[in-house]
Design a protein around this motif. Structure first.
Motif, short mmCIF file in Angstrom:
data_model
loop_
_atom_site.label_atom_id
_atom_site.label_comp_id
_atom_site.label_asym_id
_atom_site.label_seq_id
_atom_site.Cartn_x
_atom_site.Cartn_y
_atom_site.Cartn_z
N ALA A 155 7.10 15.53 -4.60
CA ALA A 155 6.69 15.14 -5.95
C ALA A 155 6.07 16.32 -6.68
O ALA A 155 6.11 16.39 -7.90
CB ALA A 155 5.71 13.98 -5.88
N GLN A 159 1.49 2.07 -3.52
CA GLN A 159 0.27 2.62 -4.13
C GLN A 159 0.04 4.05 -3.68
O GLN A 159 -0.33 4.92 -4.48
CB GLN A 159 -0.93 1.79 -3.71
N ALA A 160 0.26 4.28 -2.39
CA ALA A 160 0.04 5.63 -1.85
C ALA A 160 0.94 6.62 -2.58
O ALA A 160 0.50 7.70 -2.98
CB ALA A 160 0.34 5.65 -0.36
N ALA A 161 2.19 6.24 -2.80
CA ALA A 161 3.11 7.13 -3.49
C ALA A 161 2.64 7.36 -4.92
O ALA A 161 2.69 8.47 -5.44
CB ALA A 161 4.51 6.52 -3.48
N ARG A 162 2.14 6.29 -5.55
CA ARG A 162 1.68 6.41 -6.92
C ARG A 162 0.49 7.38 -6.98
O ARG A 162 0.41 8.23 -7.85
CB ARG A 162 1.27 5.04 -7.44
N PHE A 163 -0.43 7.23 -6.03
CA PHE A 163 -1.61 8.09 -6.02
C PHE A 163 -1.26 9.54 -5.71
O PHE A 163 -2.03 10.44 -5.99
CB PHE A 163 -2.63 7.57 -5.00
N MET A 164 -0.10 9.75 -5.09
CA MET A 164 0.30 11.12 -4.80
C MET A 164 0.98 11.76 -6.00
O MET A 164 1.33 12.93 -5.96
CB MET A 164 1.26 11.16 -3.60
N GLY A 165 1.23 10.96 -7.02
CA GLY A 165 1.85 11.52 -8.21
C GLY A 165 3.37 11.46 -8.19
O GLY A 165 4.03 12.22 -8.89
N VAL A 166 3.92 10.55 -7.41
CA VAL A 166 5.38 10.40 -7.39
C VAL A 166 5.79 9.63 -8.65
O VAL A 166 5.20 8.61 -8.97
CB VAL A 166 5.81 9.63 -6.12
N PRO A 167 6.79 10.13 -9.39
CA PRO A 167 7.19 9.44 -10.62
C PRO A 167 7.70 8.03 -10.34
O PRO A 167 8.27 7.76 -9.29
CB PRO A 167 8.33 10.31 -11.17
N ARG A 204 -3.90 15.16 -8.95
CA ARG A 204 -3.58 14.30 -7.81
C ARG A 204 -3.48 15.10 -6.51
O ARG A 204 -3.66 14.56 -5.43
CB ARG A 204 -2.26 13.56 -8.06
N PHE A 227 -5.41 4.50 3.63
CA PHE A 227 -5.66 3.08 3.48
C PHE A 227 -6.11 2.46 4.80
O PHE A 227 -6.03 3.07 5.85
CB PHE A 227 -4.38 2.37 3.01
N GLU A 238 0.80 -1.22 0.00
CA GLU A 238 0.00 0.00 0.00
C GLU A 238 0.84 1.27 0.00
O GLU A 238 0.43 2.29 -0.54
CB GLU A 238 -0.95 -0.01 1.19
N PHE A 239 2.03 1.21 0.59
CA PHE A 239 2.80 2.45 0.61
C PHE A 239 3.29 2.82 -0.79
O PHE A 239 3.47 3.99 -1.11
CB PHE A 239 3.93 2.42 1.64
N SER A 250 0.60 0.82 4.89
CA SER A 250 0.57 1.93 3.94
C SER A 250 1.67 2.96 4.20
O SER A 250 1.82 3.90 3.44
CB SER A 250 -0.80 2.60 3.95
#
Lengths: 312, 703
Positions: B490, A202-210, B460, B467, A199-200, B473
């Motif tokens: 980011a 995914q969390a980064a992905r959802f925050m827009g981290v490349p 975003r 979560f 999940e961490f 998470s």
């Protein structure tokens, strides 16, 4: 880019200074600094690091302290034990063991550390990218891995080395590293496949981290233990691999020497003329030991659960 | 369809001439750990009689499961166990494994939490139950197999003889748990120990399994020791209750005594922190501050003292004994239980209740507020493929099939439904910000299918995510400061600003700003979830998606996190998309509710409308399955128990997707049923801001 403040925070900043106490001296984005602090708390690791630095200094400064260099021969002293004239004794043909050992140490330290670093680095990046991105990057990278795995590395290096003869021995590092990263890369890919779903990430992905940042910031630190162990083992492995290749006439060639060639030549007379073997062997052991201490310390520093690195 | 009264006439069996079947006295269990002696259980005493249900409640780590395992003799050999466990007249502690094996299964049997790991995957369910029979009684293979089928039938597995030949993985979670109960009662045990038997299950399945447990008890006359962390479940099931804290019973009494006249502040706190389905919305819960103590090196005094608002000097010096209150069978371990009794104190009197927060935006009518998230006819399906070399498509899983809702500024929309209903898929589709298979997702006026890479990244910022499990998470290898700063980095926020914002965020969620260089594992579960919430807030989003944000937390800690979420929403004007399966909690936090079933929203509307006058039979069943933390009301409640489980999304039923489980479908006249089979119901208005997808919603009271 300004962050819009919310009413509560405006109230807080009106009440006092805008930075809450305790934040001033602590750095945001300070994982590097934190890891360094935790590393320095490990005594053995620091000792290992100091030993490595001393070894480097010794290897590169030491030769200037003695009048002999690794090619010169003293025809007045064959197979002499250590003395004030020849600190580590001499060989069958009158070479100074001190000068040779230091020359060998220079080569082996650089080859060993560099090969380990490069090979683990390639393995980490290739494996993590393959696992994280999946799809065709994964397939292409794994084809390369499988291809390299089926090529007999020893033969390829043996075939290629005449071409490189006379050129920089750094190419040798590239060759050694190029053939030793594949298995680790496969392991790393497996780990990355598991971490990708966490999940961490995914969390980064959802925050827009490349994506590449996620790979380096989340994936690799979470498999640091295996990477560090791998690198530590690779140091010893690279030095020994270089020995083996040198023995067969590839790699480091006389009159140049490495710890590997010295040990190979010295083992035959290890019991009768121990100085031929003991100094080079001892330095190899010391190097590998120091590296593994540093590796342990680094692993504990990166692992938040390691009790030893925690502040007391 | 069993739509019977869930109220079986169970009077608390306080006097029983037969004497207790299981007597535990002064049980203590400790383990040696690297940090010192961990005293998991510190003096536990209880007895159960035939036909009685004893409940043991407590948070994780309070020693409830360990005490059960100690009774069964199933602890690892490193555990030091002292005290006495008597089964009938036989002392169990000190018996060796073969002797205990003769009692386990026959005298005392156990139902575990995770039925998947309790069955061996390589044998059929029937064979494993038959084995349990044959271990203890001389029976032929055939007889045992027949008995296994009988048992499966007893626990309500349809077509038992055939299903007995199925393997555990072919059973769903609820069926596995039933099979587990069948195995437990295979040898007519006198005591059944059920360790969190319904924790991993959905509410509707939970209601079924509790029913089965009740049937099993009636069939065998066994005593049941039921262990759970869910007080609500206990109210309807248990006769007597033990509330455990830090390895010791904190309060013992009948369910009515414990629920209606608690005498120990911890029990009060637990009761006050439970959201209730029957309570008015918007009232803050009473949180119990702090976390349970470490069982290594407990300080002297009452273990609850550091969290207790009634704490006085003596509490930190002397640990209170478990003493009788005015009723001799109601025991409480508190120095001040007399005062609690004298003042008839309730949870709200003891624990400070934060003032209710009213978001300023609530003054504006909903229709006039801007829509921050709009989902229209969202569709998502996954191909199901077979074969390793040549993949061929054998079917399509319709995970989402036309989901529509909108979320306006400053409100909370809850998505509820059983697992597999498509809640998480919906959330993932929204957060992916990619073009959906069909339908549209509009975030703050921006349609996701037309987003450029840069605008997508910009969008975003407006979407935060929290979560379920904070320990999963938060990157375990990152210090908290880095975790919070990640989103800021980011999006290119400068270093100094980042640092300031991280400090602000920590303060906002009630954590010390000096904690930035700590790692997540150094925090308790509740604090970790606060960090996760702070991370979601970092970029100052308009919408936060909360995926079961408190269900991984301990009961006493939940209330604090829920209150925090409510406060943040009011102060920052956030909109929440709240995914949850705990309907009591949803009732407490949500403004609007969308009930999902098999990839569809079957009912949506304002929370008072949907919970107060549910129009869809599925919603009604869900609501009736939620246990109330009130034994008196629980006894007279009528419960709609749904038959079976969710149909496979591979091949949903024609027409209405709920008709195979629908109690209303059975109740209405046959000519009306045809419509359910033929015609897929669309959402029909049921009053102001209330839609339900049912053809016969107006006949709902028949179901």
């Amino acid at each position: 880019m300004a962050i819009p403040t919310d009413p509560l925070l405006v109230a807080a900043s009106e009440a006092g200074e805008d930075v809450p106490p305790g934040v001033e001296e602590l750095e945001v984005g300070g994982r590097g600094r934190l890891v360094l602090r935790r590393f320095l708390r490990r005594r053995l690791a620091v000792v290992g690091l100091v030993v490595l630095v001393v070894l480097f200094a010794f290897a590169f400064v030491g030769p200037f302290l003695s009048p002999w260099d690794h090619t010169s021969k003293d025809f007045a002293a064959f197979l002499e034990p250590p003395s004030s004239r020849h600190w580590f004794g001499t060989t069958q043909i009158g070479q100074d063991v001190y000068a040779q050992t230091l020359r060998g140490l220079q080569k082996s330290l650089v080859i060993g550390l560099l090969t380990a670093f490069v090979s683990t680095g390639i393995a980490a990046v290739v494996g993590a990218c393959a696992g994280y991105f999946g799809g065709w990057p994964d397939r292409v990278l794994m084809w390369v891995v499988d291809l390299l795995l089926v090529l007999p590395a020893f033969l390829v290096i043996a075939v290629l080395s005449p071409t490189f003869r006379g050129r920089s021995w750094l190419l040798f590092v590239v060759l050694l590293a190029g053939f030793s990263w594949m298995i680790t890369a496969r392991v790393v890919r497996g780990l990355a496949l598991g971490l990708r779903e966490r999940e961490f990430v995914q969390a980064a992905r959802f925050m827009g981290v490349p994506s590449m940042v996620i790979v380096f910031r989340h994936l690799l630190p979470n498999m640091a233990s295996i990477l560090i162990i791998d690198a530590t083992l690779n140091v010893g492995g690279a030095i020994l691999a270089e020995t083996g290749l040198s023995y067969f006439g590839f790699g480091v060639q006389p009159p140049d020497v490495s710890l590997g060639t010295l040990i190979a030549n010295g083992t035959r007379s290890a019991l009768t003329f121990p100085w031929l073997f003991l100094f080079s062997g001892g330095l190899l052991v010391l190097t590998v030991l120091a590296v593994s201490f540093v590796g342990d310390g680094l692993r504990d520093a990166l692992d938040p659960n390691a009790a030893a690195a925690r502040a007391r | 369809m069993t739509a019977g009264a869930g109220a079986t006439a169970r009077e608390p069996t306080t006097t029983d001439a037969a004497g207790p079947v299981l007597q535990v006295a002064d049980l203590a269990v400790s383990f040696s750990t690297e940090r010192g002696l961990l005293r998991a259980v510190r003096g536990m005493s209880y007895e159960v009689r035939s036909g009685e249900v004893l409940g043991i409640v407590g948070e994780s780590g309070c020693g409830k499961s360990v005490s059960a395992l100690a009774v069964m003799g199933l602890l690892p050999t490193s555990a030091r166990v002292s005290g006495s466990v008597r089964f009938r007249d036989r002392e169990l502690l000190g018996l060796d494994d073969p002797q205990l094996s003769a009692i386990r299964g026959k005298g005392i049997s156990m139902v575990f939490q995770d039925p998947l790991s309790a069955f061996t995957p390589v044998y059929t369910v029937g064979a494993q139950i038959a084995e349990a029979v044959r271990v203890h009684t001389e029976t032929s293979r055939d007889q045992a197999a027949r008995r296994a089928a009988e048992l499966l039938d007893l626990v309500g597995i349809p077509d038992a003889t055939r299903r007995a030949r199925a393997f555990p993985h072919e059973f769903s979670g609820g069926m596995r748990q039933r099979a587990m109960i069948a195995m437990a009662i295979a040898n007519d045990p006198e005591v059944i120990i059920a360790d969190e038997p319904t924790t991993a299950l959905d509410v509707t399945i939970q209601a079924q399994v509790l029913d089965v447990l009740r049937t099993a008890q009636q069939a065998t006359g066994a005593a049941i020791v039921m262990i759970t962390h869910d007080l609500g479940v206990m109210a309807g099931v248990a006769d007597r209750l033990i509330v455990m804290y830090a390895g010791r019973p904190a309060e013992v009494g009948s369910v009515d005594q414990v629920f209606h006249a608690p005498r120990m502040p911890y029990t009060l706190g637990l009761l006050g922190s439970l959201p209730r389905l029957d309570a008015a919305a918007g009232q803050p819960l009473t949180p119990v501050e702090g976390a349970p103590p470490s069982l290594v090196a407990l300080p002297p005094g009452c273990p609850f003292a550091p969290r207790c608002p009634l704490q006085v000097g003596v509490c930190v010096e002397v640990e209170p004994g478990l003493d009788p209150t005015s009723a001799s069978d109601h025991l409480a371990a508190c120095h001040r239980s007399d005062e609690i009794e004298a003042g008839a104190l309730g949870p709200a009197d003891v624990f400070p209740v934060p003032p209710p927060v009213e978001p300023p935006i609530a003054a504006i009518p909903r229709e006039e507020r801007p829509v921050v998230l709009e989902v229209r006819e969202l569709v998502k399906s996954f191909p199901l493929t077979r074969g390793a070399l040549l993949r061929r498509r054998v079917g399509t899983i319709h995970a989402l099939d036309g989901v529509s809702f909108d979320l306006r500024e400053g409100e909370t929309l809850a998505l509820v439904g059983e697992s597999g209903s498509g809640k998480t898929t919906t959330v993932n589709e929204i957060l992916a910000l990619a073009a959906p298979m069909a339908g549209s997702v509009v975030v703050l006026g921006r349609e996701t299918s037309t987003l450029e890479t840069s605008t997508r990244k910009e969008t975003r910022r407006d979407l935060g995510m929290v979560f379920q499990d904070p320990s999963a998470s938060l990157d375990p290898r990152m210090p908290v400061g880095d975790i919070l700063a990640e989103g800021l980095r980011a999006h290119g926020v400068a270093k100094g600003q980042r640092r300031r914002r991280v400090g602000e965020l920590l303060g906002l969620v009630g954590l010390d700003a000096g904690h930035v260089s700590r790692y997540p594992h150094e925090f308790s579960g509740g604090q970790q979830q606060r960090i996760a919430i702070a991370r979601a807030l970092a970029l100052d989003p308009k919408v936060i998606v909360l995926d079961e944000p408190v269900s991984a937390l301990d009961v006493s800690i939940r209330a604090g996190v829920v209150n925090l979420l409510q406060r943040l929403k009011a102060e920052l004007g956030l909109a929440y998309l709240f995914v949850g399966h705990d309907l009591s909690l949803v009732r407490h936090v949500a403004d609007r509710v969308a009930v999902m079933h098999l990839g569809r929203i079957v009912e949506i509307g304002a929370v008072e409308r949907v919970f107060g006058d549910a129009a869809h039979p599925y919603t009604r069943a869900l609501l009736s399955a939620v246990p109330l933390p009130d034994p008196r009301r629980e006894r007279v409640r009528r419960r709609i128990v749904l038959e079976g489980e969710l149909p496979s999304p591979l091949d949903p039923p024609s027409g209405c997707r709920f008709r195979t489980r629908c109690p209303l479908f059975v109740a209405v006249e046959p000519e009306r049923r045809q419509r359910c089979v033929d015609e897929d119901p669309m959402g029909r208005p049921q009053g102001e801001d209330h839609l339900a997808a049912c053809h016969h919603a107006e006949l709902r009271n028949r179901g």
